[in-house]
Design an enzyme around this catalytic site. Structure first.
Site, PDB file in Angstrom:
ATOM      1  N   ASP A 178      38.808  35.096  37.745  1.00 20.27           N
ATOM      2  CA  ASP A 178      40.153  34.614  38.040  1.00 20.27           C
ATOM      3  C   ASP A 178      40.885  34.339  36.724  1.00 20.27           C
ATOM      4  OD1 ASP A 178      42.365  33.089  39.184  1.00 20.27           O
ATOM      5  OD2 ASP A 178      41.125  32.832  40.965  1.00 20.27           O
ATOM      6  N   ASN A 179      41.066  33.093  36.366  1.00 23.97           N
ATOM      7  CA  ASN A 179      41.822  32.756  35.163  1.00 23.97           C
ATOM      8  C   ASN A 179      41.007  32.943  33.882  1.00 23.97           C
ATOM      9  OD1 ASN A 179      44.435  31.884  36.216  1.00 23.97           O
ATOM     10  ND2 ASN A 179      43.270  30.269  37.215  1.00 23.97           N
ATOM     11  N   ASN A 186      44.992  39.322  37.353  1.00 26.03           N
ATOM     12  CA  ASN A 186      44.845  37.904  37.674  1.00 26.03           C
ATOM     13  C   ASN A 186      45.106  37.079  36.421  1.00 26.03           C
ATOM     14  OD1 ASN A 186      43.593  35.311  38.699  1.00 26.03           O
ATOM     15  ND2 ASN A 186      43.220  36.639  40.449  1.00 26.03           N
ATOM     16  N   GLU A 215      44.026  24.879  40.236  1.00 22.89           N
ATOM     17  CA  GLU A 215      43.882  26.329  40.131  1.00 22.89           C
ATOM     18  C   GLU A 215      43.869  26.805  38.691  1.00 22.89           C
ATOM     19  OE1 GLU A 215      44.239  30.558  40.306  1.00 22.89           O
ATOM     20  OE2 GLU A 215      45.593  29.193  39.236  1.00 22.89           O
ATOM     21  N   HIS A 259      50.824  27.518  40.338  1.00 23.72           N
ATOM     22  CA  HIS A 259      49.714  28.470  40.267  1.00 23.72           C
ATOM     23  C   HIS A 259      49.276  28.551  38.798  1.00 23.72           C
ATOM     24  CE1 HIS A 259      48.249  32.628  41.975  1.00 23.72           C
ATOM     25  NE2 HIS A 259      47.267  31.911  41.468  1.00 23.72           N
ATOM     26  N   ASN A 315      50.719  36.018  39.224  1.00 20.98           N
ATOM     27  CA  ASN A 315      49.508  35.215  39.346  1.00 20.98           C
ATOM     28  C   ASN A 315      49.356  34.261  38.169  1.00 20.98           C
ATOM     29  OD1 ASN A 315      46.532  34.585  39.061  1.00 20.98           O
ATOM     30  ND2 ASN A 315      46.496  35.671  41.005  1.00 20.98           N
ATOM     31  N   HIS A 355      55.364  29.206  43.599  1.00 20.93           N
ATOM     32  CA  HIS A 355      55.513  30.014  44.817  1.00 20.93           C
ATOM     33  C   HIS A 355      56.205  29.214  45.922  1.00 20.93           C
ATOM     34  CE1 HIS A 355      52.936  33.088  43.093  1.00 20.93           C
ATOM     35  NE2 HIS A 355      51.979  32.199  42.900  1.00 20.93           N
TER      36      HIS A 355
END
Length: 357
Positions: free
Chosen positions: A270-271, A225, A55, A116, A169, A136
């Site tokens: 996202d990242n 994010n 991820e 994450h 996140n 998480h």
């Protein structure tokens, strides 16, 4: 009286129908549903050992890359393994870079490890390396701080949990125990969460953490994010995934963040990773989020990698660097560049090692 009652009921039914119709169209717009998938391939190969997603990926200046793998049971995203997550390290200077699983020592419960977003901080005084990992366990949000020792070992130093770190996140480390973190939602329950999305309520934020204080550093974000920092440490970049843009904040004394601008990217990014040599911003993105939530192997979610040059200038340049319809790579989340090479990670699929030259 009866006629009035019927009229009111009809009006109420019409209003509810109109709201649900609006809500459906709004979710479709936010998700970029049915968007045509741009295709642009690079010379790539799959990284060995990565079968259930990487991820987030981050790379040190010396070519050492860290990967968080095995994220599962997060929000409504697909996952195909319930095994505990793992951390990997990869040496990009090796002739055949291969991810090596990191051994984790200390008191962390590895049976519920669910990594994450990640970030690395190097202490210039003694070159010690600290790895920060969003975790998480049991669907909670907390941050684990490790020290990287030897060639393949992480020593767990500390777990950080706080009410303001509600739904973390991603993080960017700015000290050995100091970081900024994004919250990607403001409610844990589905109904109020959906209402905030439908009405475009920008109630998510960036939180600053240090052992001395924890506070909101920036607000006004629909869904925070990825987050990262410029090479000169002056600017913080945040991907507002549902707004389809990257927000730029200036970092001032006292770890204050001041909003500067937003750069539209036209996709769900996202990242965030930053090229340590050029300062270019690289983003792993989702071209159509509906294909993630309604996973169909016959029509898989695609992958999209975006680069932004001169992001702080008056004329940033946004370009597509990689695009695929999901048959090579599904659900890209991160693109980490290093001197002509590129690592691309995903939520639940594989990871790519690509040549940019």
């Amino acid at each position: 009286m009866v006629a009035l009652k019927k009229t009111l009921i009809a009006a109420a039914v019409a209003a509810v129908a109109a709201f649900f119709g609006y809500a459906f169209l709004k979710i479709q717009r936010l998700s970029l549903a049915s968007r045509e998938m741009p295709v642009k391939h690079l010379k790539c190969r799959y990284l060995p050992n990565i079968e259930y997603g990487a991820e987030d990926i981050t790379i040190l200046k010396d070519g050492l890359a860290f990967l968080s793998t095995g994220l599962h049971d997060y929000l409504e995203l697909p996952s195909f393994s319930n095994e505990p997550g793992k951390m990997y390290v990869l040496d990009l200077l090796h002739p055949k870079p291969t991810p090596v699983e990191l051994q984790i020592k200390g008191g962390l419960d590895l049976s519920s490890f669910n990594p994450h977003g990640i970030s690395v901080y190097t202490n210039e005084a003694d070159d010690s390396i600290y790895l920060f990992v969003v975790n998480h366990p049991q669907q909670k949000s907390q941050v684990e701080i490790f020290r990287f020792v030897g060639e393949d070992t992480l020593v767990h130093l500390k777990t950080v949990a706080h009410p303001l770190l509600f739904s973390v996140n991603d993080i960017v480390a700015v000290g050995p125990e100091h970081f900024y973190a994004t919250n990607d939602r403001c409610f844990s329950y589905t109904l109020p969460l959906m209402i905030t999305l439908i009405l475009s309520m920008p109630w998510c934020n960036v939180v600053y953490y240090s052992p001395e204080e924890v506070r909101e550093a920036a607000g006004g974000i629909q869904s925070g994010n990825g987050i990262n920092i410029s090479p000169d440490k002056r600017y913080i970049y945040v991907s507002d995934i549902l707004d389809h843009e990257v927000d730029v904040f200036e970092r001032l004394d006292g770890e204050r963040l001041v909003y500067i601008k937003s750069v539209p990217v036209g996709t769900l990014c996202d990242n965030v990773e930053v090229d340590h040599m050029t300062g270019d911003v690289w983003l792993g993105c989702h071209p159509d989020a509906t294909k993630l939530s309604k996973f169909d192997p016959k029509d898989p979610p695609g992958s999209e990698i975006i680069k932004i040059k001169n992001i702080v200038s008056d004329q940033p340049v946004v370009t597509l660097e990689y695009g695929d319809d999901g048959h090579e790579l599904m659900g890209s989340t991160v693109a980490a560049p290093y001197e002509g090479k590129l690592l691309i990670g995903t939520i639940f699929h594989k990871a790519l090692y690509c040549d940019l030259k």
